[in-house]
Design an enzyme around this catalytic site. Sequence first.
Site, short mmCIF file in Angstrom:
data_model
loop_
_atom_site.label_atom_id
_atom_site.label_comp_id
_atom_site.label_asym_id
_atom_site.label_seq_id
_atom_site.Cartn_x
_atom_site.Cartn_y
_atom_site.Cartn_z
N GLU A 1 0.90 -1.21 0.14
CA GLU A 1 -0.20 -0.10 0.00
C GLU A 1 0.75 1.23 0.12
OE1 GLU A 1 -1.30 3.17 1.62
OE2 GLU A 1 -1.88 1.94 3.29
N CYS B 1 -1.86 8.04 4.65
CA CYS B 1 -1.88 7.86 3.17
C CYS B 1 -3.10 8.20 2.47
CB CYS B 1 -1.76 6.45 2.94
SG CYS B 1 -2.68 5.40 4.16
P1 NAP Z 1 9.83 3.83 3.08
O1 NAP Z 1 11.03 4.52 2.66
O2 NAP Z 1 8.94 3.43 1.85
O3 NAP Z 1 10.24 2.35 4.13
C1 NAP Z 1 9.42 1.72 4.40
C2 NAP Z 1 10.04 0.37 4.73
O4 NAP Z 1 10.53 -0.35 3.61
C3 NAP Z 1 11.23 0.72 5.77
O5 NAP Z 1 11.36 -0.13 6.71
C4 NAP Z 1 12.23 0.43 4.91
O6 NAP Z 1 13.57 -0.19 5.41
C5 NAP Z 1 11.86 -0.35 3.58
N1 NAP Z 1 12.39 -0.13 2.57
C6 NAP Z 1 12.24 0.97 1.66
N2 NAP Z 1 12.99 0.85 0.50
C7 NAP Z 1 12.96 -0.52 0.29
C8 NAP Z 1 14.17 -1.30 -0.67
N3 NAP Z 1 14.36 -0.57 -1.79
N4 NAP Z 1 14.32 -2.43 -0.25
C9 NAP Z 1 13.75 -3.18 0.80
N5 NAP Z 1 13.32 -2.49 1.99
C10 NAP Z 1 12.93 -1.04 1.66
O7 NAP Z 1 8.90 4.48 3.67
P2 NAP Z 1 9.35 5.31 5.35
O8 NAP Z 1 10.76 5.37 5.51
O9 NAP Z 1 8.41 4.79 6.14
O10 NAP Z 1 8.70 6.90 4.93
C11 NAP Z 1 9.45 7.45 3.84
C12 NAP Z 1 8.37 8.09 2.88
O11 NAP Z 1 7.43 7.10 2.49
C13 NAP Z 1 7.47 9.06 3.42
O12 NAP Z 1 8.17 10.43 3.40
C14 NAP Z 1 6.39 8.93 2.23
O13 NAP Z 1 6.40 9.69 1.28
C15 NAP Z 1 6.08 7.52 2.22
N6 NAP Z 1 5.11 6.80 3.17
C16 NAP Z 1 3.72 6.92 2.39
C17 NAP Z 1 2.78 6.25 3.23
C18 NAP Z 1 1.55 6.30 2.41
O14 NAP Z 1 0.64 5.47 2.82
N7 NAP Z 1 1.42 6.64 1.19
C19 NAP Z 1 3.00 5.94 4.49
C20 NAP Z 1 4.11 5.86 4.97
C21 NAP Z 1 5.23 6.51 4.33
P3 NAP Z 1 14.65 0.80 6.14
O15 NAP Z 1 13.79 1.73 6.91
O16 NAP Z 1 15.07 -0.45 7.20
O17 NAP Z 1 15.30 1.29 5.02
#
Ligand code: NAP
Length: 527
Positions: A264, A301
């Site tokens: 999601e 989200c």
């Molecule tokens: P994220 O960067 O997508 O990371 C979420 C999880 O996935 C983290 O535990 C991260 O691991 C892991 N991850 C990310 N990229 C990966 C990859 N290439 N391979 C394997 N695992 C990976 O999200 P976030 O750190 O929670 O938040 C950052 C951004 O995500 C926000 O600024 C926002 O834009 C977006 N976000 C969107 C929603 C939504 O519902 N639309 C919700 C939350 C966040 P690590 O942290 O261990 O690196």
Amino acid sequence: MITGKNYIGNQLSAKGSNTFTTFNPELNLENETVFTEATSQEIDEAVNLATTAFKEFRTISGTKKAEFLNTIADEILALDDTLIKTYCLETGLPEGRAKGERGRTVGQLRSFANLVAEGSWVEATIDIAQPNREPMPKSDIRKMLIPLGPVVVFGASNFPLAYSTAGGDTAAALASGCPVIVKSHPMHAGTGALVASAIVKAAQKTGMPNGVFSNLNSSGIEVGQQLVKHPKVKAVGFTGSIKGGRALLDAAAKRAEPIPVFAEMGSINPVVILPKALENRNQEIAKTYAGSITLGTGQFCTNPGLLLGIKSDALSSFVNTLSQEIMDINPSCMLHPNIKKGYNANKEKIVSQKNVAITANYESELQDNYANQAIVSVSGKSFLENPTLHLEVFGPFSMVVQCENEAELEEAIAHLEGQLTGTVISDENEIDNYESVIAALQNRVGRIIFNGVPTGVEVCESMVHGGPYPASTDSRFTAVGISSIKRWVRPFSYQDWPNNLLPKELQNENPNSIFRTVEGERTKNKI
Ligand code: NAP
């Protein structure tokens, strides 16, 4: 109570040398507990243990699984203030939000417990043999849903409880009979560790096989990548960015055995404001939306990041009122410096595009990690020509798109990427005149809202929280509500299988007294 170690099944383990801490965004300093990232060996141990646990867990009765899920809920509540305080220290979110989210988490666990205790969710379907059928005899065929196997759940940054360690994905997967390995979110590893301890306690109290649950720490993408690529993992649940979700989807697709990734991801949740509603309720709509855009510092989200209308004096006046209303709201703290960095970077990317008017931008000096809310406005033509303007700015930000006419409004909607929600703000019967605009919106979203706000996702059976890509990776499923259990199961048929060897759900006597479809009729009757 928070050890900083991983849970490999019921055992605490910290074999690695990579360590990290969580961060208090309100105080702008690191929290004390040191967490140890899981090693490759620990990842392997957790997955192997889950695979062994699956052999027993997949056959455990609905009543026993319900007891497990209800005990997890009890143990989470027993963590009491320790959990709430840790949550607040790691997120900058207020206590009220922490308690609300805990209530939602516990409620989700109990609703899945009720679902599996009742048992009809397996969709048992029976077609009885017809040995004398001409020209060929018909076999006895019986179908039901069965669990996939070990599931990896990625904790979400913006819902440390309800979409993390014991959140919706975990509750649904455990309810279905799948063991769960959580890749804990590094921003709230302490909250995750406390909840993990509650799950492990509940598993031990209710006699669940060791390995039914593991919790792994990580501070980079390696642990998650290794988990998704592990041949014994059978499905993945994720909430977060499009970049992260897409990387995991691609990694899963490249495996020798590809597996489903239910991610999601990003959504800008378009809101269509119809002309008469704007004329008659300008002030009220602006106030409501200023509140919705800034709720939870915009870190939902379902945040309304895009407001679309048809050019008029009323729309211009709405942009002004919304801009004033949003400036009257006190800025609030974001979850983490990295989220704030992402917010600023994406906001900057949008405002630096051609023909973008900034109508509100909270420019006063703020405390570290607080977000400067903003509203921008563009023409329908610019929005259609420039896909960068469709970017999700995760935080208290929204863009008003002023379309020339109804045709351009429909076109702008039709060209949107997939979204979780779409909202229509209309005067009483006004909506009747916008049939094709509404049809275009329905084609792009998973949930459509009339005269409301998209923020606030009710957890109930009829909720759809998902949508066409990139809102989610599979628009056929919801991530919220009891139907989300369907992500972790597959349909399975038994042909001419002896009655005593069938699962109880499919036996002639219907010992669990569940609803089944027998010869096309929904019934609880025995055969
Ligand atoms: P994220 O960067 O997508 O990371 C979420 C999880 O996935 C983290 O535990 C991260 O691991 C892991 N991850 C990310 N990229 C990966 C990859 N290439 N391979 C394997 N695992 C990976 O999200 P976030 O750190 O929670 O938040 C950052 C951004 O995500 C926000 O600024 C926002 O834009 C977006 N976000 C969107 C929603 C939504 O519902 N639309 C919700 C939350 C966040 P690590 O942290 O261990 O690196």
